[in-house]
Scaffold this motif. Sequence first.
Motif, PDB file in Angstrom:
ATOM      1  N   ASP A   1       0.860  -1.182   0.000  1.00 61.94           N
ATOM      2  CA  ASP A   1       0.000   0.000   0.000  1.00 61.94           C
ATOM      3  C   ASP A   1       0.895   1.231   0.000  1.00 61.94           C
ATOM      4  OD1 ASP A   1      -2.031   1.820   0.204  1.00 61.94           O
ATOM      5  OD2 ASP A   1      -2.388   1.491   2.346  1.00 61.94           O
TER       6      ASP A   1
ATOM      7  N   PRO B   1       0.535   5.054  -0.795  1.00 58.76           N
ATOM      8  CA  PRO B   1      -0.334   6.180  -1.145  1.00 58.76           C
ATOM      9  C   PRO B   1       0.321   7.180  -2.092  1.00 58.76           C
ATOM     10  CG  PRO B   1      -0.382   5.746   1.230  1.00 58.76           C
ATOM     11  CD  PRO B   1       0.711   4.906   0.668  1.00 58.76           C
TER      12      PRO B   1
ATOM     13  N   ALA C   1      -0.531   6.592  -5.830  1.00 51.27           N
ATOM     14  CA  ALA C   1      -1.931   6.309  -6.135  1.00 51.27           C
ATOM     15  C   ALA C   1      -2.578   7.322  -7.066  1.00 51.27           C
ATOM     16  CB  ALA C   1      -2.731   6.232  -4.826  1.00 51.27           C
TER      17      ALA C   1
END
Length: 362
Positions: free
Chosen positions: A94, A96, A99
Motif C-alpha cells: 500500500d 499512497p 496512487a
Amino acid sequence: MAGLIHPSSLERWQEWQSTRNRARQVKHAVTSAVRSRRGTQQMPGLMLHSREGEGDTRLLIGLDSASPTSRASLLTSLPYLRIGVDVLSPAGLDLPELAGDEWTHQRIEPATTEDEQRRRLAVVLDRRGIGAVLTLGQHLAAGRAAHEWALATDTASAVVQHGALTPYAPPLPPRTTLLAWSDADAEFYRSGRDDVEVRTVGSQLLWQAGKESEGEVDVTGQKPVFLGQMHGAELPRRLTAGIAMSFCRAEGALYRPHPSEVDVLSRAAHKLMTRRGVEFQDTSIPLHEVGAPVVGIFSTGVLEAAARGIPSWVAGEKVPAWVREFWDRYDMRRWGGEPTPALPTGADEPSRLIAQILEGAG
C-alpha cells in the motif's frame, strides 16, 4: 573507526542473519518445502509503478517496504524530481504516494528461479531509458533486483541510509554511491571499500522530525517509555529483554513493544514482564505523538525523539563495545545525565538534495 562486520559479502551477511532466529528459519524452511512439493515455489511477484517526466532519462527506485521509514527515505524525493520515475516494489504494498492519476502500474509475473526473474525484469526495464537506480540496499527482493539490473547494464546506482548504523548492517552493493546521514556514518558504512562513493545529505527522517517539533516538550510527571528491540538480530534477546525489564522495574517506565515483537519468544517475554509488574504502553498511539521521555538501547527512535524536542536517553549495562561506539557516534546520552541532543541538520531538505544528485547521475 570501526565498520561493518560483513563489509562486502551479502552471502556472509545472509548466513549470519539466518543464525539469529533459528525458529523462524525452520518455519520458513518447512513452508518452502511444502510449497515446493506442491509445485507452487516462486520468486516474489513485483510491480512497476511509473510516472512520466521531463527529458529522456528516468530514475528507478527499488522499494521493499511500505513502512514510514522506507517511504520517508525513498519517496519524499518524488515532488522534487522532474524526470520520469519507475518504482519497483513487491506486489501488494500500500503506497499512497503512487496512487495518483499520473501513475501507471504493471505487474511483473512471479518466476520460479532467480535467473528467470532477472530475464523478465530486464525485458521490462532495458528500454525505459533508466539512467540511475535508488534503493535502501541489496538485502531485500526489490532492492537486490534493481542493483543486479544496474550492475548488468552499467547504470549508476545509489543507496539511501535509512536508519542508525550498527556493525551488522547489510553490505552496500558493488559500485554504488552511499547517500549518508553524516560524514562519520559515511565512513562507517563504506568500511574501507574503494568501489563505494559517498555523499553526505543528512537524514530525511530526522529532518522531518525536527520540522514537526515545537521546541522542547514539557514531560513533567510523564513516565519514561522504553522502546522495545527484542526483534533485533544485533543483540541476544536475553540482553535486550533483560535491559528493558530491569529499566522498567527500576524507573517505573512503560514498555513499548516494537511492531515486530510478535513471535513466540517475544510474546513469552511480554508475559513474563507483565507478571513482574511492568506496564505496557498503548502502541495504537503513534510514537511521534508520545509526549513522554524516551529510552532505548540502540533505537533510531531515540534520535527521532531528540529531534522533536522530547528528552531521550540510552540505557544498558554490560553491552558490547560496538553499542557504546554507536552511542558515541550519534551523541546518545546515558540515562541519568543530560538528554540526547538533536543531531545537526542542514539548511536544505535531504530529499531535495537527493533529487538533485539523482537528476545529475543520468
